[in-house]
Design an enzyme around this catalytic site. Sequence first.
Site, PDB file in Angstrom:
ATOM      1  N   SER A   7     -36.624   5.323 -15.078  1.00  0.00           N
ATOM      2  CA  SER A   7     -37.352   4.565 -14.059  1.00  0.00           C
ATOM      3  C   SER A   7     -36.821   3.146 -13.981  1.00  0.00           C
ATOM      4  O   SER A   7     -36.331   2.588 -14.978  1.00  0.00           O
ATOM      5  CB  SER A   7     -38.829   4.537 -14.469  1.00  0.00           C
ATOM      6  OG  SER A   7     -39.516   3.566 -13.734  1.00  0.00           O
TER       7      SER A   7
ATOM      8  N   TYR B 274     -45.820   2.520 -20.985  1.00  0.00           N
ATOM      9  CA  TYR B 274     -45.147   3.605 -20.249  1.00  0.00           C
ATOM     10  C   TYR B 274     -43.652   3.301 -20.118  1.00  0.00           C
ATOM     11  O   TYR B 274     -42.793   4.136 -20.437  1.00  0.00           O
ATOM     12  CB  TYR B 274     -45.790   3.778 -18.859  1.00  0.00           C
ATOM     13  CG  TYR B 274     -44.916   4.539 -17.888  1.00  0.00           C
ATOM     14  CD1 TYR B 274     -44.704   5.903 -18.036  1.00  0.00           C
ATOM     15  CD2 TYR B 274     -44.276   3.879 -16.825  1.00  0.00           C
ATOM     16  CE1 TYR B 274     -43.880   6.597 -17.148  1.00  0.00           C
ATOM     17  CE2 TYR B 274     -43.463   4.562 -15.943  1.00  0.00           C
ATOM     18  CZ  TYR B 274     -43.261   5.928 -16.103  1.00  0.00           C
ATOM     19  OH  TYR B 274     -42.435   6.601 -15.236  1.00  0.00           O
TER      20      TYR B 274
ATOM     21  N   LYS C 248     -39.973   5.076 -21.692  1.00  0.00           N
ATOM     22  CA  LYS C 248     -38.748   5.426 -20.946  1.00  0.00           C
ATOM     23  C   LYS C 248     -37.532   4.768 -21.596  1.00  0.00           C
ATOM     24  O   LYS C 248     -36.478   5.384 -21.758  1.00  0.00           O
ATOM     25  CB  LYS C 248     -38.864   4.960 -19.493  1.00  0.00           C
ATOM     26  CG  LYS C 248     -39.895   5.683 -18.687  1.00  0.00           C
ATOM     27  CD  LYS C 248     -39.373   7.016 -18.218  1.00  0.00           C
ATOM     28  CE  LYS C 248     -40.478   7.928 -17.760  1.00  0.00           C
ATOM     29  NZ  LYS C 248     -40.078   9.290 -17.508  1.00  0.00           N
TER      30      LYS C 248
HETATM   31  P1  NAD Z   1     -46.202  14.196 -12.528  1.00  0.00           P
HETATM   32  O1  NAD Z   1     -47.283  13.729 -13.429  1.00  0.00           O
HETATM   33  O2  NAD Z   1     -46.576  14.701 -11.188  1.00  0.00           O
HETATM   34  O3  NAD Z   1     -45.350  15.340 -13.271  1.00  0.00           O
HETATM   35  C1  NAD Z   1     -45.206  15.394 -14.657  1.00  0.00           C
HETATM   36  C2  NAD Z   1     -45.511  16.825 -15.078  1.00  0.00           C
HETATM   37  O4  NAD Z   1     -45.317  16.950 -16.496  1.00  0.00           O
HETATM   38  C3  NAD Z   1     -46.950  17.245 -14.791  1.00  0.00           C
HETATM   39  O5  NAD Z   1     -46.932  18.509 -14.145  1.00  0.00           O
HETATM   40  C4  NAD Z   1     -47.597  17.336 -16.172  1.00  0.00           C
HETATM   41  O6  NAD Z   1     -48.598  18.327 -16.213  1.00  0.00           O
HETATM   42  C5  NAD Z   1     -46.407  17.673 -17.049  1.00  0.00           C
HETATM   43  N1  NAD Z   1     -46.503  17.238 -18.442  1.00  0.00           N
HETATM   44  C6  NAD Z   1     -46.789  15.988 -18.905  1.00  0.00           C
HETATM   45  N2  NAD Z   1     -46.751  15.977 -20.243  1.00  0.00           N
HETATM   46  C7  NAD Z   1     -46.414  17.223 -20.648  1.00  0.00           C
HETATM   47  C8  NAD Z   1     -46.205  17.823 -21.916  1.00  0.00           C
HETATM   48  N3  NAD Z   1     -46.359  17.132 -23.055  1.00  0.00           N
HETATM   49  N4  NAD Z   1     -45.863  19.121 -21.969  1.00  0.00           N
HETATM   50  C9  NAD Z   1     -45.721  19.841 -20.832  1.00  0.00           C
HETATM   51  N5  NAD Z   1     -45.897  19.327 -19.599  1.00  0.00           N
HETATM   52  C10 NAD Z   1     -46.260  18.029 -19.509  1.00  0.00           C
HETATM   53  O7  NAD Z   1     -45.152  13.021 -12.422  1.00  0.00           O
HETATM   54  P2  NAD Z   1     -43.958  12.815 -11.380  1.00  0.00           P
HETATM   55  O8  NAD Z   1     -44.351  11.762 -10.427  1.00  0.00           O
HETATM   56  O9  NAD Z   1     -43.493  14.120 -10.873  1.00  0.00           O
HETATM   57  O10 NAD Z   1     -42.866  12.184 -12.345  1.00  0.00           O
HETATM   58  C11 NAD Z   1     -41.873  12.985 -12.925  1.00  0.00           C
HETATM   59  C12 NAD Z   1     -41.020  12.120 -13.806  1.00  0.00           C
HETATM   60  O11 NAD Z   1     -40.452  11.065 -13.032  1.00  0.00           O
HETATM   61  C13 NAD Z   1     -41.777  11.450 -14.942  1.00  0.00           C
HETATM   62  O12 NAD Z   1     -40.963  11.462 -16.078  1.00  0.00           O
HETATM   63  C14 NAD Z   1     -41.990  10.038 -14.444  1.00  0.00           C
HETATM   64  O13 NAD Z   1     -42.104   9.118 -15.494  1.00  0.00           O
HETATM   65  C15 NAD Z   1     -40.709   9.818 -13.655  1.00  0.00           C
HETATM   66  N6  NAD Z   1     -40.869   8.789 -12.628  1.00  0.00           N
HETATM   67  C16 NAD Z   1     -41.803   8.951 -11.647  1.00  0.00           C
HETATM   68  C17 NAD Z   1     -41.972   7.957 -10.693  1.00  0.00           C
HETATM   69  C18 NAD Z   1     -43.010   8.108  -9.607  1.00  0.00           C
HETATM   70  O14 NAD Z   1     -43.326   7.126  -8.937  1.00  0.00           O
HETATM   71  N7  NAD Z   1     -43.566   9.303  -9.366  1.00  0.00           N
HETATM   72  C19 NAD Z   1     -41.168   6.804 -10.730  1.00  0.00           C
HETATM   73  C20 NAD Z   1     -40.216   6.674 -11.740  1.00  0.00           C
HETATM   74  C21 NAD Z   1     -40.067   7.679 -12.689  1.00  0.00           C
END
Ligand code: NAD
Length: 346
Positions: free
Chosen positions: A130, A154, A158
């Site tokens: 991120s 958080y 990362k």
């Molecule tokens: P999200 O919460 O929709 O998806 C994450 C998924 O991981 C969920 O389905 C959750 O149930 C699952 N999960 C979490 N912990 C778990 C575990 N211990 N075991 C199994 N499953 C688990 O999030 P997202 O928005 O799809 O983000 C995906 C990735 O992208 C993340 O790593 C997030 O940090 C990164 N990210 C997201 C954004 C954003 O704005 N959405 C920005 C930068 C980085």
Amino acid sequence: MDIAVTETILVTGGAGYIGSHACVALLIAGFEVVVLDNFSNSHPLALERVQKITGRTLVFQQGDLRDHTMLDQLFHAHRISAVMHFAVLKAVGESCSNPLAYYDNNVVGTIHLLQVMQAHAVQRLIFSSSATVYRPSAVMPLDENAALGATNPYGQTKQMIEQMLMDCCASAPWQVALLRYFNPVGAHESGLIGEDPAGIPNNLLPYVAQVAAGVREVLPVFGNDYNTPDGTGVRDFIHVQDLVAGHLAALRLLLTKDKQQAFCRPYNLGTGNGYSVLEMVQAFERISGKSVRYRIMPRRDGDVAACWANAQRAQQELSWVAEKNLDAMLADSWRWQSNNPQGYRS
Ligand code: NAD
Ligand code: UDP
């Protein structure tokens, strides 16, 4: 070079917002997909919709990354070529109030994943990093050499995971892409999958969409006294479909790398353009035909005035560039929101 279509990719967090879009892109590109998710922040319907969109099936394992035995069995059961690792907790505010849950889920979970991958000689990984890993800076755009310095737990998770992956690469031939996302928004153009935040959205776009849909009354705008053209925060919003195209490009690169040579490289995934909060509100009103009431509130702790990417490295090395404009991001976001006013529980 063409990649054999029989490659199997493990997608951790594949039921989540970005993971579900990645599954669609992988299935359409011909990969086999195994999803691991514990549904801590997602809904099983997302995976049914992924299969509906693509007309293909995927393998699903419900479970937690920290369940080492289950992970080991998963790698025994499937010939996995590479992993796309999305599964973390991602709410910045919650990470400040409950940091141990974040270090446990995100860092410990990733350690289990890396240990099992290493035990099975699967050392190709695409990691969801991120822009929050960068130290707050007044100098924009940010390229991958900008100083790191996450400002909340958080973001620290990362940054720690990035460091762990670099250390793994220094000791063994891993092939790793660290994809530093800017602000993912939008949804698949079918309106069948999209972002489904639990409770009050933390991020701007889902909040705006819920106000437009009448689910919430008024958008809090966190600060209008920043040093930006209209005083509100400026961000680099990127369509989730462009973002997952960046993952496919990184995957193709990793799959062509020599398995004996370590590779670990960060790539910014952004558009290189910044839009302010109020520009987003006005554009959303235009696209949706709905009004979005907002109220100016104090600044939110930890927010920077402006942040956008220099994404030239991804363009040069992954042959990837974000293609969808702001109108496409907002139209797709609105289609998802209006078709699913309560998300997957609609
Ligand atoms: P999200 O919460 O929709 O998806 C994450 C998924 O991981 C969920 O389905 C959750 O149930 C699952 N999960 C979490 N912990 C778990 C575990 N211990 N075991 C199994 N499953 C688990 O999030 P997202 O928005 O799809 O983000 C995906 C990735 O992208 C993340 O790593 C997030 O940090 C990164 N990210 C997201 C954004 C954003 O704005 N959405 C920005 C930068 C980085
Ligand atoms: N923002 C806002 N109201 C909200 C959510 C966000 O004004 O309800 C602003 C926030 O202050 C920032 C921008 O929108 O300037 C993007 O915030 P978001 O949480 O979506 O992304 P990030 O902070 O991770 O860049």
